[in-house]
Enzyme design. Structure first.
Site, PDB file in Angstrom:
ATOM      1  N   CYS A  87       0.826  -1.211   0.000  1.00 33.73           N
ATOM      2  CA  CYS A  87       0.000   0.000   0.000  1.00 33.73           C
ATOM      3  C   CYS A  87       0.863   1.266   0.000  1.00 33.73           C
ATOM      4  CB  CYS A  87      -1.002  -0.059   1.154  1.00 33.73           C
ATOM      5  SG  CYS A  87      -2.411   1.019   0.876  1.00 33.73           S
ATOM      6  N   HIS A 183      -3.183  -5.142   1.767  1.00 34.71           N
ATOM      7  CA  HIS A 183      -2.443  -5.362   3.026  1.00 34.71           C
ATOM      8  C   HIS A 183      -2.426  -6.839   3.453  1.00 34.71           C
ATOM      9  CE1 HIS A 183      -2.078  -1.127   4.391  1.00 34.71           C
ATOM     10  NE2 HIS A 183      -3.170  -0.957   3.669  1.00 34.71           N
ATOM     11  N   GLU A 185      -0.565  -8.215   5.446  1.00 38.10           N
ATOM     12  CA  GLU A 185      -0.217  -8.292   6.871  1.00 38.10           C
ATOM     13  C   GLU A 185      -1.435  -8.167   7.777  1.00 38.10           C
ATOM     14  OE1 GLU A 185       0.291  -5.863   4.836  1.00 38.10           O
ATOM     15  OE2 GLU A 185       0.002  -3.910   5.800  1.00 38.10           O
TER      16      GLU A 185
HETATM   17  N1  GLN Z   1      -3.551   6.437   1.085  1.00 39.50           N
HETATM   18  C1  GLN Z   1      -2.235   6.152   1.607  1.00 39.50           C
HETATM   19  C2  GLN Z   1      -1.165   6.905   0.797  1.00 39.50           C
HETATM   20  O1  GLN Z   1      -1.465   7.444  -0.229  1.00 39.50           O
HETATM   21  C3  GLN Z   1      -1.930   4.663   1.606  1.00 39.50           C
HETATM   22  C4  GLN Z   1      -2.912   3.946   2.500  1.00 39.50           C
HETATM   23  C5  GLN Z   1      -2.405   2.682   3.103  1.00 39.50           C
HETATM   24  O2  GLN Z   1      -1.192   2.414   3.151  1.00 39.50           O
HETATM   25  N2  GLN Z   1      -3.317   1.910   3.631  1.00 39.50           N
HETATM   26  O3  GLN Z   1      -0.065   6.963   1.221  1.00 39.50           O
END
Ligand code: GLN
Length: 208
Positions: A87, A183, A185
């Site tokens: 992410c 994610h 994790e």
């Molecule tokens: N929206 C976050 C970003 O742009 C990422 C979100 C996340 O890691 N769950 O950094």
């Protein structure tokens, strides 16, 4: 990789622990019997074999990496060893996000931050991901998306690992770089962590 793979005890994986859900990655690695190291300073990277950059807020992770002198050491590390971004970590790993934020620019992908808008900024779905299936678990992967990015463009050396039903890319690999929009994790499913441990074991066996 089988759970009793001999090499697993010899591998040490760092988790960038500046912001975000690094503790969940450390816990998952612990369950697999892999030694995990929280990385906050360049010296914490001294003897790790792979690095995970967790989810969180990519601008914050980037700014803290600059502040703690980690940008050059992580880029240097990525020339020889595996890095996995989940992410926000996938955003930080990418070459481009179209935002003004510190970027590692290691992986040849362009990401779109917060790609799912406000209505559905968090959702779960099942993904068929052939690369990570194991003999014990051939089922779909339960993927958790939280204000997630999309991988909008992928360079010629990038292998697409997972797409949403509409074809949009949410997981990819380029040599020793792994990026997931979601994610792993935060689920009980350790197949992505096993996959990354295997990448790390493979990289230890070869000099790149
Ligand atoms: N929206 C976050 C970003 O742009 C990422 C979100 C996340 O890691 N769950 O950094």
């Amino acid at each position: 990789m089988s759970p009793d793979d001999g090499g697993i005890n010899n591998v040490k994986i760092g988790v960038l622990a500046l912001q975000g859900d690094f503790a969940e990655h450390v816990q998952m690695l612990g369950k697999l019997g892999v030694q995990a190291v929280e990385v906050r300073l360049p010296r914490d990277m001294a003897d790790i074999d792979g690095l995970i950059i967790p989810g969180g807020e990519s601008t914050t992770i980037g700014k803290l990496s600059v502040a703690f002198g980690l940008m050059a050491p992580i880029r240097q590390f990525g020339l020889k060893k595996p890095i996995w971004g989940t992410c926000a970590g996938a955003i930080f790993l990418a070459k481009e996000s179209r935002h003004d934020q510190p970027m590692l620019k290691l992986m040849d992908i362009v990401v779109l931050r917060n790609a799912f808008g406000r209505q559905v900024d968090s959702f779960k779905t099942h993904l068929e991901i052939p690369a990570i299936i194991t003999p014990e678990n051939r089922g779909p992967f339960h993927a958790v998306f939280i204000r997630a990015p999309l991988i909008e463009q992928a360079g010629p050396d990038v292998e697409i690992l997972a797409r949403l039903a509409d074809g949009r890319i949410v997981a990819a690999r380029q040599d020793y770089f792994l990026a997931t929009s979601f994610h792993p994790e935060l689920t009980g499913d350790d197949r992505f962590h096993r996959y990354f441990v295997q990448m790390t074991l493979n990289s230890k066996g070869m000099s790149k």
